[in-house]
Design a protein around this motif. Structure first.
Motif, PDB file in Angstrom:
ATOM      1  N   GLY A   1      25.036  16.080-102.336  1.00 51.49           N
ATOM      2  CA  GLY A   1      25.472  15.139-103.354  1.00 51.49           C
ATOM      3  C   GLY A   1      24.618  15.175-104.592  1.00 51.49           C
ATOM      4  O   GLY A   1      24.321  16.236-105.106  1.00 51.49           O
ATOM      5  N   ARG A   2      24.190  14.036-105.032  1.00 50.09           N
ATOM      6  CA  ARG A   2      23.435  14.022-106.279  1.00 50.09           C
ATOM      7  C   ARG A   2      22.031  14.565-106.095  1.00 50.09           C
ATOM      8  O   ARG A   2      21.256  14.660-107.028  1.00 50.09           O
ATOM      9  CB  ARG A   2      23.412  12.619-106.886  1.00 50.09           C
ATOM     10  CG  ARG A   2      22.643  11.631-106.087  1.00 50.09           C
ATOM     11  CD  ARG A   2      22.316  10.447-106.961  1.00 50.09           C
ATOM     12  NE  ARG A   2      21.657  10.886-108.186  1.00 50.09           N
ATOM     13  CZ  ARG A   2      21.611  10.210-109.318  1.00 50.09           C
ATOM     14  NH1 ARG A   2      22.231   9.076-109.392  1.00 50.09           N
ATOM     15  NH2 ARG A   2      20.961  10.644-110.349  1.00 50.09           N
ATOM     16  N   TYR A   3      21.685  14.881-104.853  1.00 47.75           N
ATOM     17  CA  TYR A   3      20.409  15.539-104.637  1.00 47.75           C
ATOM     18  C   TYR A   3      20.560  17.050-104.641  1.00 47.75           C
ATOM     19  O   TYR A   3      19.734  17.785-104.121  1.00 47.75           O
ATOM     20  CB  TYR A   3      19.772  15.048-103.319  1.00 47.75           C
ATOM     21  CG  TYR A   3      19.617  13.554-103.311  1.00 47.75           C
ATOM     22  CD1 TYR A   3      18.716  12.951-104.193  1.00 47.75           C
ATOM     23  CD2 TYR A   3      20.390  12.764-102.497  1.00 47.75           C
ATOM     24  CE1 TYR A   3      18.595  11.574-104.236  1.00 47.75           C
ATOM     25  CE2 TYR A   3      20.273  11.381-102.533  1.00 47.75           C
ATOM     26  CZ  TYR A   3      19.382  10.794-103.400  1.00 47.75           C
ATOM     27  OH  TYR A   3      19.259   9.423-103.460  1.00 47.75           O
ATOM     28  N   GLY A   4      21.664  17.474-105.209  1.00 47.14           N
ATOM     29  CA  GLY A   4      21.810  18.891-105.497  1.00 47.14           C
ATOM     30  C   GLY A   4      22.382  19.736-104.386  1.00 47.14           C
ATOM     31  O   GLY A   4      22.693  19.258-103.303  1.00 47.14           O
ATOM     32  N   ARG A   5      22.520  20.958-104.721  1.00 46.74           N
ATOM     33  CA  ARG A   5      23.076  21.940-103.799  1.00 46.74           C
ATOM     34  C   ARG A   5      21.964  22.881-103.407  1.00 46.74           C
ATOM     35  O   ARG A   5      21.240  23.389-104.241  1.00 46.74           O
ATOM     36  CB  ARG A   5      24.129  22.755-104.546  1.00 46.74           C
ATOM     37  CG  ARG A   5      25.460  22.811-103.921  1.00 46.74           C
ATOM     38  CD  ARG A   5      26.411  23.251-105.007  1.00 46.74           C
ATOM     39  NE  ARG A   5      26.729  24.655-104.844  1.00 46.74           N
ATOM     40  CZ  ARG A   5      27.647  25.074-103.985  1.00 46.74           C
ATOM     41  NH1 ARG A   5      28.277  24.238-103.232  1.00 46.74           N
ATOM     42  NH2 ARG A   5      27.927  26.348-103.898  1.00 46.74           N
ATOM     43  N   THR A   6      21.846  23.141-102.155  1.00 48.05           N
ATOM     44  CA  THR A   6      20.784  24.022-101.735  1.00 48.05           C
ATOM     45  C   THR A   6      21.138  24.698-100.413  1.00 48.05           C
ATOM     46  O   THR A   6      22.076  24.309 -99.734  1.00 48.05           O
ATOM     47  CB  THR A   6      19.457  23.252-101.562  1.00 48.05           C
ATOM     48  OG1 THR A   6      18.413  24.173-101.269  1.00 48.05           O
ATOM     49  CG2 THR A   6      19.563  22.252-100.448  1.00 48.05           C
ATOM     50  N   ARG A   7      20.399  25.724-100.116  1.00 41.91           N
ATOM     51  CA  ARG A   7      20.549  26.349 -98.801  1.00 41.91           C
ATOM     52  C   ARG A   7      19.788  25.523 -97.795  1.00 41.91           C
ATOM     53  O   ARG A   7      18.667  25.105 -98.064  1.00 41.91           O
ATOM     54  CB  ARG A   7      19.902  27.730 -98.821  1.00 41.91           C
ATOM     55  CG  ARG A   7      20.822  28.888 -98.827  1.00 41.91           C
ATOM     56  CD  ARG A   7      20.055  30.059 -98.276  1.00 41.91           C
ATOM     57  NE  ARG A   7      20.786  31.287 -98.485  1.00 41.91           N
ATOM     58  CZ  ARG A   7      20.772  31.963 -99.619  1.00 41.91           C
ATOM     59  NH1 ARG A   7      20.061  31.541-100.626  1.00 41.91           N
ATOM     60  NH2 ARG A   7      21.451  33.068 -99.744  1.00 41.91           N
ATOM     61  N   GLU A   8      20.399  25.326 -96.667  1.00 39.01           N
ATOM     62  CA  GLU A   8      19.682  24.687 -95.581  1.00 39.01           C
ATOM     63  C   GLU A   8      19.193  25.810 -94.666  1.00 39.01           C
ATOM     64  O   GLU A   8      19.982  26.600 -94.172  1.00 39.01           O
ATOM     65  CB  GLU A   8      20.634  23.760 -94.822  1.00 39.01           C
ATOM     66  CG  GLU A   8      20.003  23.026 -93.687  1.00 39.01           C
ATOM     67  CD  GLU A   8      21.053  22.358 -92.814  1.00 39.01           C
ATOM     68  OE1 GLU A   8      20.931  21.164 -92.551  1.00 39.01           O
ATOM     69  OE2 GLU A   8      22.014  23.047 -92.413  1.00 39.01           O
ATOM     70  N   ILE A   9      17.881  25.880 -94.510  1.00 34.75           N
ATOM     71  CA  ILE A   9      17.305  26.996 -93.754  1.00 34.75           C
ATOM     72  C   ILE A   9      16.768  26.492 -92.432  1.00 34.75           C
ATOM     73  O   ILE A   9      15.934  25.589 -92.394  1.00 34.75           O
ATOM     74  CB  ILE A   9      16.166  27.658 -94.534  1.00 34.75           C
ATOM     75  CG1 ILE A   9      16.669  28.091 -95.907  1.00 34.75           C
ATOM     76  CG2 ILE A   9      15.622  28.842 -93.772  1.00 34.75           C
ATOM     77  CD1 ILE A   9      15.572  28.392 -96.882  1.00 34.75           C
TER      78      ILE A   9
END
Length: 415
Positions: free
Chosen positions: A383-391
């Motif tokens: 969400g507003r905490y952005g898009r990222t890869r979850e590793i």
DNA sequence: TGTCCACAGGAAATACGGGGGT
DNA sequence: ACCCCCGTATTTCCTGTGGACA
């Protein structure tokens, strides 16, 4: 501690190993040590047991036209690794060439082995070398030049030319250029009747191809099914007989290895490797091969794979792996994001004096780690905490420590 | 509904090292 | 010895994006 000398300990150990030898000929437990003709000989025995019969029948009918003067179309073969594609094809093509020679039909077949990934340039270069059209270049010569040399070499050959391209999907980058050359350009410039045989372990491999090439390419398809447990038992028995002394395998062991292998991959090479490792452990323990030893061997084999993979990987990839390990332990095992991993990576580079790469490049490294399944990652939107890869680091704690230790040692050794 | 985070991931630019041609 | 060209690796630049939050 007993007051023994190095000498006596060594002597007793050697005596022990010799006394308990169960391996007659180690080479038959490791395909890489067998020379081609031995591999084919082993294979013939397997074929005689009716393994791969269906596939050989199909191949025969596909290529029958060669002996009648027809021009069979190209062939695409799909099958997972270790299903005997390469060996079956080599075996078959040799046989075909022999029959053709008897009938005075000129047939030439070449095997281009792309078992390790390489770019278009290398692939063409290798092809040229194999045909004797060129020496090996690293760089500095254009693709066009290579193609011309290949064409020149083949231009006047009048008979059938069968090019067996093993593991096509290993041509990274510019596969289209490579394929376009083989499929569209080459046939127009040479008089030989060209038959291309593509082998791949991905079923959907032609999907990413240039549509023009794809539509031009009339393919017949053939699928190699993974070996089932019964096939594997045949294969293993032959190896047992050739490699081990009689009576060194407990009942049920062959069946067990075959069952384990067919269940999770159907890969004959890995099945043989498992047999080899079991034999090694048995010899070390001074016993015969027992069912329990097979389990141990399977575990060890699994662990070694990751370690050897990483040890021979480029330093940047090792650094990335170390970073993921550090970041994960800092996060107490919770999944981490790209940013966390990158921070850890920069820290790691600082400490070891390695030049840190950009975030963009680091992302690609993570991708690569994922491909080797050293980590699991997926992109995820928070969400507003952005898009990222979850590793996620999904390996046993023990293995993680081993890997981490190995990487650190590697870095210390380089000063 | 719109905003905006924290990156993903594509494309073009640049750096690099090495080989060929002259 | 020089220059130019090549493939490869990395950087720079950029546009895109799913959904929590206001």
């Amino acid at each position: 501690m007993e007051p023994t000398t190095v000498r006596s300990r060594m002597a007793s150990r050697i005596q022990h190993m010799v006394g308990n030898a169960i391996i007659k000929d180690r080479r038959f437990l490791d395909d890489e040590q067998l020379i081609r003709s031995e591999q084919l000989a082993v294979l013939e025995e397997i074929f005689n047991a009716n393994v791969r019969d269906a596939e050989i029948q199909e191949l025969s009918s596909h290529f029958a036209g060669v002996l009648r003067g027809d021009h069979p179309c190209h062939l695409a073969i799909w099958g997972k690794t270790g299903t005997g594609k390469t060996l079956t094809l080599s075996f078959f093509l040799n046989l075909l060439a022999e029959m053709a020679r008897a009938k005075n039909v000129p047939v030439r077949h070449e095997h281009l082995d792309l078992s390790t990934p390489r770019p278009c340039f290398r692939a063409l270069n290798d092809l040229a070398c194999m045909l004797g059209a060129s020496r090996r270049y690293k760089k500095g010569i254009s693709l066009e030049e290579l193609m011309l040399r290949i064409e020149a070499e083949l231009a006047s050959y009048p008979g059938y030319l069968i090019l067996f391209i093993d593991e096509v999907d290993n041509v990274r980058r510019d596969r289209d250029a490579f394929m376009t050359f083989l499929v569209r350009r080459l046939p127009q410039r040479i008089q030989a009747k060209l038959i291309l045989v593509f082998v791949s372990n991905r079923l959907n491999w032609p999907d990413h191809l240039d549509p023009r090439v794809k539509s031009f390419l009339k393919l017949n398809e053939l699928i190699f099914k993974p070996y089932d447990a019964v096939d594997l038992q045949h294969i293993l028995r032959i190896r047992v007989e050739k490699a081990l002394l009689p009576g060194s395998v407990q009942p049920g062991v062959v069946e067990k290895i075959a069952a384990m292998a067919s269940q999770d991959h159907g890969d004959a090479r890995q099945a043989v490797a498992l047999l080899g490792k079991s034999a090694y452990l048995a010899e070390k323990a001074g016993s015969t091969i027992t069912l329990a030893l097979v389990d141990n061997a399977a575990l060890e084999l699994d662990r070694d794979r990751y370690l050897t993979l990483l040890r021979s990987a480029p330093v940047q990839l090792q650094a990335a792996m170390a970073a993921v390990i550090e970041a994960t332990s800092r996060a107490k095992g919770a999944p981490i994001g790209t940013g966390d991993a990158y921070d850890a990576y920069q820290g790691f580079c600082d400490r070891t004096g390695l030049r840190a790469m950009t975030g963009r490049a680091f992302g690609d490294l993570l991708d690569e780690l994922d491909m080797y399944s050293l980590v699991r990652s997926r992109v995820l939107s928070r969400g507003r905490y952005g898009r990222t890869r979850e590793i996620i680091l999904d390996l046993s704690e023990e293995l993680i420590q081993k890997i981490y230790g190995a990487i650190r040692m590697n870095f210390e050794l380089r000063g």
